[in-house]
Design a protein around this motif. Structure first.
Motif, short mmCIF file in Angstrom:
data_model
loop_
_atom_site.label_atom_id
_atom_site.label_comp_id
_atom_site.label_asym_id
_atom_site.label_seq_id
_atom_site.Cartn_x
_atom_site.Cartn_y
_atom_site.Cartn_z
N MET A 1 0.82 -1.29 -0.10
CA MET A 1 0.02 0.16 -0.12
C MET A 1 1.05 1.33 -0.15
SD MET A 1 -2.72 1.39 2.91
CE MET A 1 -3.50 -0.39 2.75
N ASN A 2 0.40 2.30 -0.84
CA ASN A 2 1.24 3.53 -0.85
C ASN A 2 0.65 4.22 0.04
OD1 ASN A 2 2.94 2.31 -2.93
ND2 ASN A 2 1.71 3.09 -4.58
N THR A 3 1.69 5.07 0.62
CA THR A 3 1.40 6.08 1.77
C THR A 3 1.29 7.47 0.80
OG1 THR A 3 3.19 6.33 2.68
CG2 THR A 3 1.67 4.98 3.56
N LEU A 4 0.37 8.44 1.11
CA LEU A 4 0.35 9.78 0.71
C LEU A 4 1.01 10.79 1.34
CD1 LEU A 4 -0.28 11.70 -1.74
CD2 LEU A 4 -2.58 11.79 -0.81
N THR A 5 2.05 11.39 1.16
CA THR A 5 2.77 12.40 2.31
C THR A 5 2.32 13.57 1.69
OG1 THR A 5 4.38 10.51 2.63
CG2 THR A 5 4.77 12.78 3.64
N ILE A 6 1.26 14.32 2.23
CA ILE A 6 0.96 15.58 1.78
C ILE A 6 1.92 16.68 2.25
CG2 ILE A 6 -0.96 17.35 2.29
CD1 ILE A 6 -2.70 14.99 2.77
N LEU A 7 2.57 16.81 3.42
CA LEU A 7 3.38 18.01 3.97
C LEU A 7 4.95 17.56 3.71
CD1 LEU A 7 1.06 19.72 6.22
CD2 LEU A 7 1.46 20.32 3.91
N ALA A 8 5.26 16.66 2.95
CA ALA A 8 6.82 16.34 3.01
C ALA A 8 7.54 17.61 2.14
CB ALA A 8 6.67 14.99 2.26
N LEU A 9 8.11 18.39 2.81
CA LEU A 9 8.71 19.32 2.30
C LEU A 9 10.32 19.18 2.21
CD1 LEU A 9 6.87 22.45 3.75
CD2 LEU A 9 6.63 21.48 1.48
N SER A 10 10.76 19.05 1.07
CA SER A 10 12.37 19.06 0.94
C SER A 10 13.07 20.44 0.92
CB SER A 10 12.58 18.16 -0.14
OG SER A 10 12.41 19.07 -1.36
N TRP A 11 14.31 20.43 1.24
CA TRP A 11 15.06 21.49 0.91
C TRP A 11 14.84 22.28 -0.35
CZ3 TRP A 11 18.79 22.70 -2.48
CH2 TRP A 11 19.15 21.57 -3.32
N GLN A 12 14.59 21.61 -1.34
CA GLN A 12 14.43 22.17 -2.54
C GLN A 12 12.94 22.84 -2.74
OE1 GLN A 12 14.94 18.89 -2.70
NE2 GLN A 12 16.67 18.49 -3.85
N HIS A 13 11.81 22.24 -1.95
CA HIS A 13 10.69 22.90 -1.97
C HIS A 13 10.89 24.24 -1.27
CE1 HIS A 13 9.24 18.85 -2.57
NE2 HIS A 13 8.64 19.38 -3.46
N ILE A 14 11.41 24.30 -0.16
CA ILE A 14 11.48 25.67 0.77
C ILE A 14 12.40 26.55 -0.08
CG2 ILE A 14 12.57 26.31 3.00
CD1 ILE A 14 12.11 23.51 4.05
N LEU A 15 13.49 26.25 -0.90
CA LEU A 15 14.04 27.11 -1.69
C LEU A 15 13.29 27.70 -2.67
CD1 LEU A 15 16.97 28.32 -2.23
CD2 LEU A 15 17.33 26.37 -3.70
N ILE A 16 12.50 27.07 -3.33
CA ILE A 16 11.55 27.63 -4.35
C ILE A 16 10.48 28.50 -3.60
CG2 ILE A 16 9.76 26.84 -5.94
CD1 ILE A 16 11.31 24.20 -6.53
#
Length: 71
Positions: A1-16
């Motif tokens: 079963m795949n889990t959906l991670t809604i608020l998984a922010l990486s450093w790339q997202h924060i930089l953007i």
């Protein structure tokens, strides 16, 4: 079963997001916005602390007396 991670922010997202904020508001406006957010959070925390103090009762205001229906 795949889990959906809604608020998984990486450093790339924060930089953007940071780059977009600088482009939208400019470098001079961002510190003013953050100061406003910080003071709003501080006022909120102070209000919550005042309400949590024992023995602090809400004082009736003049508007409280005007809520009764008049005939």
């Amino acid at each position: 079963m795949n889990t959906l991670t809604i608020l998984a922010l990486s450093w790339q997202h924060i930089l953007i997001v940071a780059v977009l904020l600088v482009l939208l508001f400019g470098g001079k406006k961002i510190p003013e916005l953050m100061r406003g957010v910080g003071s709003g959070i501080k006022e909120f925390k102070d209000a919550v602390k005042e309400e949590d103090k024992p023995g602090s009762e809400k004082k009736p205001t003049s508007n409280d007396n005007n809520n009764s229906p008049s005939n």
